[in-house]
Design a protein around this motif. Structure first.
Motif, PDB file in Angstrom:
ATOM      1  N   LYS A 190       5.240   2.140   4.551  1.00  0.00           N
ATOM      2  CA  LYS A 190       4.130   1.424   3.920  1.00  0.00           C
ATOM      3  C   LYS A 190       3.293   0.705   4.974  1.00  0.00           C
ATOM      4  O   LYS A 190       3.809   0.274   6.009  1.00  0.00           O
ATOM      5  CB  LYS A 190       4.651   0.378   2.915  1.00  0.00           C
ATOM      6  CG  LYS A 190       5.527   0.946   1.797  1.00  0.00           C
ATOM      7  CD  LYS A 190       4.722   1.753   0.805  1.00  0.00           C
ATOM      8  CE  LYS A 190       5.604   2.233  -0.348  1.00  0.00           C
ATOM      9  NZ  LYS A 190       4.858   3.083  -1.303  1.00  0.00           N
ATOM     10  N   ASN A 191       2.002   0.558   4.670  1.00  0.00           N
ATOM     11  CA  ASN A 191       1.096  -0.223   5.515  1.00  0.00           C
ATOM     12  C   ASN A 191       0.455  -1.316   4.662  1.00  0.00           C
ATOM     13  O   ASN A 191       0.005  -1.051   3.551  1.00  0.00           O
ATOM     14  CB  ASN A 191       0.006   0.674   6.109  1.00  0.00           C
ATOM     15  CG  ASN A 191       0.575   1.703   7.058  1.00  0.00           C
ATOM     16  OD1 ASN A 191       1.278   1.362   8.002  1.00  0.00           O
ATOM     17  ND2 ASN A 191       0.294   2.974   6.809  1.00  0.00           N
ATOM     18  N   TYR A 192       0.426  -2.525   5.187  1.00  0.00           N
ATOM     19  CA  TYR A 192      -0.137  -3.651   4.457  1.00  0.00           C
ATOM     20  C   TYR A 192      -1.139  -4.398   5.328  1.00  0.00           C
ATOM     21  O   TYR A 192      -1.077  -4.358   6.560  1.00  0.00           O
ATOM     22  CB  TYR A 192       0.965  -4.634   4.032  1.00  0.00           C
ATOM     23  CG  TYR A 192       2.023  -4.038   3.136  1.00  0.00           C
ATOM     24  CD1 TYR A 192       1.731  -3.676   1.830  1.00  0.00           C
ATOM     25  CD2 TYR A 192       3.321  -3.851   3.607  1.00  0.00           C
ATOM     26  CE1 TYR A 192       2.712  -3.141   1.000  1.00  0.00           C
ATOM     27  CE2 TYR A 192       4.303  -3.318   2.783  1.00  0.00           C
ATOM     28  CZ  TYR A 192       3.990  -2.953   1.488  1.00  0.00           C
ATOM     29  OH  TYR A 192       4.956  -2.427   0.675  1.00  0.00           O
ATOM     30  N   VAL A 193      -2.051  -5.103   4.657  1.00  0.00           N
ATOM     31  CA  VAL A 193      -3.006  -5.964   5.345  1.00  0.00           C
ATOM     32  C   VAL A 193      -2.521  -7.403   5.253  1.00  0.00           C
ATOM     33  O   VAL A 193      -2.084  -7.861   4.203  1.00  0.00           O
ATOM     34  CB  VAL A 193      -4.413  -5.847   4.712  1.00  0.00           C
ATOM     35  CG1 VAL A 193      -5.372  -6.837   5.366  1.00  0.00           C
ATOM     36  CG2 VAL A 193      -4.955  -4.446   4.871  1.00  0.00           C
ATOM     37  N   LEU A 194      -2.587  -8.119   6.357  1.00  0.00           N
ATOM     38  CA  LEU A 194      -2.280  -9.550   6.375  1.00  0.00           C
ATOM     39  C   LEU A 194      -3.528 -10.325   6.792  1.00  0.00           C
ATOM     40  O   LEU A 194      -4.276  -9.865   7.656  1.00  0.00           O
ATOM     41  CB  LEU A 194      -1.150  -9.832   7.386  1.00  0.00           C
ATOM     42  CG  LEU A 194       0.215  -9.198   7.100  1.00  0.00           C
ATOM     43  CD1 LEU A 194       1.169  -9.473   8.265  1.00  0.00           C
ATOM     44  CD2 LEU A 194       0.804  -9.722   5.819  1.00  0.00           C
ATOM     45  N   PRO A 195      -3.798 -11.482   6.205  1.00  0.00           N
ATOM     46  CA  PRO A 195      -3.036 -12.090   5.102  1.00  0.00           C
ATOM     47  C   PRO A 195      -3.372 -11.441   3.765  1.00  0.00           C
ATOM     48  O   PRO A 195      -4.483 -10.963   3.568  1.00  0.00           O
ATOM     49  CB  PRO A 195      -3.515 -13.543   5.124  1.00  0.00           C
ATOM     50  CG  PRO A 195      -4.907 -13.465   5.671  1.00  0.00           C
ATOM     51  CD  PRO A 195      -4.914 -12.339   6.657  1.00  0.00           C
ATOM     52  N   ASP A 196      -2.385 -11.406   2.866  1.00  0.00           N
ATOM     53  CA  ASP A 196      -2.578 -10.855   1.526  1.00  0.00           C
ATOM     54  C   ASP A 196      -1.592 -11.548   0.588  1.00  0.00           C
ATOM     55  O   ASP A 196      -0.433 -11.153   0.478  1.00  0.00           O
ATOM     56  CB  ASP A 196      -2.347  -9.346   1.523  1.00  0.00           C
ATOM     57  CG  ASP A 196      -2.603  -8.723   0.160  1.00  0.00           C
ATOM     58  OD1 ASP A 196      -2.948  -9.479  -0.775  1.00  0.00           O
ATOM     59  OD2 ASP A 196      -2.453  -7.507   0.025  1.00  0.00           O
ATOM     60  N   GLN A 197      -2.048 -12.584  -0.058  1.00  0.00           N
ATOM     61  CA  GLN A 197      -1.176 -13.378  -0.918  1.00  0.00           C
ATOM     62  C   GLN A 197      -0.756 -12.631  -2.176  1.00  0.00           C
ATOM     63  O   GLN A 197       0.224 -12.994  -2.829  1.00  0.00           O
ATOM     64  CB  GLN A 197      -1.898 -14.676  -1.323  1.00  0.00           C
ATOM     65  CG  GLN A 197      -2.330 -15.533  -0.148  1.00  0.00           C
ATOM     66  CD  GLN A 197      -1.162 -16.034   0.674  1.00  0.00           C
ATOM     67  OE1 GLN A 197      -0.077 -16.244   0.136  1.00  0.00           O
ATOM     68  NE2 GLN A 197      -1.367 -16.209   1.965  1.00  0.00           N
ATOM     69  N   SER A 198      -1.485 -11.568  -2.521  1.00  0.00           N
ATOM     70  CA  SER A 198      -1.213 -10.863  -3.775  1.00  0.00           C
ATOM     71  C   SER A 198      -0.089  -9.848  -3.651  1.00  0.00           C
ATOM     72  O   SER A 198       0.443  -9.375  -4.650  1.00  0.00           O
ATOM     73  CB  SER A 198      -2.485 -10.142  -4.251  1.00  0.00           C
ATOM     74  OG  SER A 198      -2.870  -9.142  -3.318  1.00  0.00           O
ATOM     75  N   ASN A 199       0.296  -9.485  -2.423  1.00  0.00           N
ATOM     76  CA  ASN A 199       1.296  -8.430  -2.246  1.00  0.00           C
ATOM     77  C   ASN A 199       2.663  -9.044  -1.991  1.00  0.00           C
ATOM     78  O   ASN A 199       2.930  -9.596  -0.922  1.00  0.00           O
ATOM     79  CB  ASN A 199       0.902  -7.515  -1.080  1.00  0.00           C
ATOM     80  CG  ASN A 199       1.626  -6.179  -1.164  1.00  0.00           C
ATOM     81  OD1 ASN A 199       2.786  -6.120  -1.548  1.00  0.00           O
ATOM     82  ND2 ASN A 199       0.929  -5.117  -0.807  1.00  0.00           N
ATOM     83  N   THR A 223      -7.169 -10.693  11.196  1.00  0.00           N
ATOM     84  CA  THR A 223      -6.440  -9.883  10.218  1.00  0.00           C
ATOM     85  C   THR A 223      -5.447  -8.969  10.942  1.00  0.00           C
ATOM     86  O   THR A 223      -5.573  -8.738  12.143  1.00  0.00           O
ATOM     87  CB  THR A 223      -7.391  -9.000   9.381  1.00  0.00           C
ATOM     88  OG1 THR A 223      -8.117  -8.127  10.261  1.00  0.00           O
ATOM     89  CG2 THR A 223      -8.358  -9.855   8.578  1.00  0.00           C
ATOM     90  N   ALA A 224      -4.483  -8.459  10.190  1.00  0.00           N
ATOM     91  CA  ALA A 224      -3.479  -7.564  10.780  1.00  0.00           C
ATOM     92  C   ALA A 224      -3.149  -6.437   9.832  1.00  0.00           C
ATOM     93  O   ALA A 224      -3.215  -6.584   8.610  1.00  0.00           O
ATOM     94  CB  ALA A 224      -2.209  -8.349  11.106  1.00  0.00           C
ATOM     95  N   GLN A 225      -2.807  -5.305  10.422  1.00  0.00           N
ATOM     96  CA  GLN A 225      -2.228  -4.194   9.679  1.00  0.00           C
ATOM     97  C   GLN A 225      -0.747  -4.140  10.047  1.00  0.00           C
ATOM     98  O   GLN A 225      -0.401  -3.977  11.215  1.00  0.00           O
ATOM     99  CB  GLN A 225      -2.902  -2.875  10.050  1.00  0.00           C
ATOM    100  CG  GLN A 225      -4.360  -2.805   9.663  1.00  0.00           C
ATOM    101  CD  GLN A 225      -5.019  -1.540  10.167  1.00  0.00           C
ATOM    102  OE1 GLN A 225      -4.433  -0.472  10.132  1.00  0.00           O
ATOM    103  NE2 GLN A 225      -6.238  -1.666  10.651  1.00  0.00           N
ATOM    104  N   ARG A 280       7.849  -2.550  11.584  1.00  0.00           N
ATOM    105  CA  ARG A 280       8.011  -1.698  12.770  1.00  0.00           C
ATOM    106  C   ARG A 280       6.829  -1.776  13.729  1.00  0.00           C
ATOM    107  O   ARG A 280       6.904  -1.229  14.826  1.00  0.00           O
ATOM    108  CB  ARG A 280       8.211  -0.250  12.326  1.00  0.00           C
ATOM    109  CG  ARG A 280       9.527   0.016  11.624  1.00  0.00           C
ATOM    110  CD  ARG A 280      10.698  -0.110  12.585  1.00  0.00           C
ATOM    111  NE  ARG A 280      11.959   0.172  11.932  1.00  0.00           N
ATOM    112  CZ  ARG A 280      12.468   1.391  11.781  1.00  0.00           C
ATOM    113  NH1 ARG A 280      11.800   2.439  12.230  1.00  0.00           N
ATOM    114  NH2 ARG A 280      13.623   1.559  11.182  1.00  0.00           N
ATOM    115  N   GLY A 281       5.758  -2.426  13.342  1.00  0.00           N
ATOM    116  CA  GLY A 281       4.611  -2.518  14.231  1.00  0.00           C
ATOM    117  C   GLY A 281       3.485  -3.308  13.587  1.00  0.00           C
ATOM    118  O   GLY A 281       3.439  -3.471  12.362  1.00  0.00           O
ATOM    119  N   MET A 282       2.590  -3.815  14.439  1.00  0.00           N
ATOM    120  CA  MET A 282       1.491  -4.619  13.924  1.00  0.00           C
ATOM    121  C   MET A 282       0.253  -4.422  14.805  1.00  0.00           C
ATOM    122  O   MET A 282       0.354  -4.392  16.032  1.00  0.00           O
ATOM    123  CB  MET A 282       1.906  -6.097  13.916  1.00  0.00           C
ATOM    124  CG  MET A 282       0.952  -7.032  13.195  1.00  0.00           C
ATOM    125  SD  MET A 282       1.558  -8.753  13.224  1.00  0.00           S
ATOM    126  CE  MET A 282       2.861  -8.682  11.979  1.00  0.00           C
TER     127      MET A 282
END
Length: 366
Positions: free
Chosen positions: A249-258, A287-289, A298-300
């Motif tokens: 999975k890949n997520y965006v930070l910050p993301d309070q909804s996830n 921002t970060a992925q 595993r990575g950012m």
């Protein structure tokens, strides 16, 4: 003397014949060069006649992909999957040479009377979604007696999660979210057909072929898609009997909804972000992925957008980012940090897995 001269001529003739034969049989090796590894995490590449061997079907897709992160995630993720089956210290990577542009275009199109090879469902665009969006081929070679021989292959299939279509040429673009079960079912069915077709090639009958399925993110997503299934097919297999589920999975930070994001990872990034934003009041964003495998970070990749341009400011800020990254961000994963403005990249920081220090570079203009 006459006998000696004849003998010398005979020996020279023999040497010339041996030399000619040697050049003829070794022409492939003289035309082909390998790119040296700078890191054991990378494959050696192939150069032929002075040019890097590019994929014969690179860039072919059903339609323009508006999310470039899909393309990056697709290629990078496929390499990671390949490395688990074809180690970098045993194989040489040659970009796809078996699926050419013409073949890829036919396979990615709809099945029809004019195109029986189409892997997308027959029907009208407004009614029947197209599932297969893109594909990539990686060939894994071994060198023997100066020539390269194919010993394995990986195929990546990009499957749409959202189907985009027009009701008329140049008209409005409509979208239809595809059901996850349909994405998986269609992807696996397409993969079976691809494997069967590849086995018809003489060179590909008796090599392991890895096929991986990638669910593409929507065009407006801030992250790319993810691989959700893969299969290793031993030599001779013409149908896929075993699939391995992939939890990537890949997520965006910050993301309070996830709520799927690990709270410790989220807190670490939030602390880093807050400290960075204190340095200058005119930062546009941080921002970060975040890349997760089986629930573990595993990575950012971090993007910092600034509104300052002075060289001394950029240097000072980069040094500060380096210190804050060491202090707050996880130290067990690879991290890339890009600092940029509207004029382009200003500096770059990077750290590999296991390293304590970041490599930093500040871009200058003369």
């Amino acid at each position: 003397m006459k006998k000696i001269n004849i003998l010398v001529l005979a020996l020279l003739s023999a040497l010339i014949l041996v030399s000619c034969g040697s050049n003829g049989s070794g022409s492939k090796s003289s035309d082909t060069q390998l790119i040296s590894q700078t890191n054991n995490n990378y494959y050696q590449g192939v150069i032929k006649k002075g040019h890097y061997v590019t994929s014969k079907s690179r860039g072919v897709s059903v339609q323009q992909n508006d999310n470039q992160l899909n393309l990056k995630g697709f290629e990078n993720g496929l390499l990671s999957i390949s490395k688990s089956q074809f180690p970098t210290d045993s194989y040489i990577l040659q970009e796809g040479q078996y699926i050419d542009t013409s073949t890829a275009e036919k396979w990615l199109d709809r099945k029809s009377k004019d195109n029986p090879e189409g892997l997308n469902p027959a029907g009208k665009d407004t009614k029947e979604p197209m599932y297969l969006q893109q594909m990539d081929e990686q060939d894994f070679m071994e060198q023997s007696h100066g020539s390269l021989n194919i010993k394995g292959m990986t195929i990546g299939l990009g499957i749409n999660s959202v189907y985009y279509y027009r009701k008329e040429a140049y008209g409005a673009v409509y979208q239809r979210k595809l059901d996850d079960k349909d994405v998986e079912t269609q992807g696996k069915a397409i993969a079976n057909q691809v494997l069967k077709r590849l086995r018809q090639r003489k060179d590909l009958k008796n090599i392991p072929i890895v096929i991986a399925l990638y669910k593409q993110a929507s065009n407006d997503s801030l992250v790319g898609g993810n691989f959700f299934a893969s299969s290793v097919n031993d030599k001779g297999a013409t149908s896929i009997s075993n699939w391995k589920s992939l939890n990537i999975k890949n997520y965006v930070l910050p993301d309070q909804s996830n709520r799927d994001i690990n709270s410790n990872d989220e807190d670490a990034f939030e602390n880093f972000k807050n400290q960075v934003q204190k340095f200058f009041p005119n930062l546009s964003g941080v921002t970060a992925q975040a890349h997760y495998v089986n629930g573990n970070l595993r990575g950012m990749h971090i993007n910092i957008t600034t509104q300052f341009y002075g060289q001394s400011e950029v240097i000072s800020f980069t040094q500060y980012v380096d210190a804050m990254a060491k202090k707050y961000l996880p130290n067990s994963i690879p991290i890339d940090i890009q600092v940029s403005s509207s004029e382009g990249i200003q500096s770059f920081l990077s750290r590999k897995t296991g390293n304590k220090d970041f490599y930093t570079h500040v871009f200058t203009s003369y």
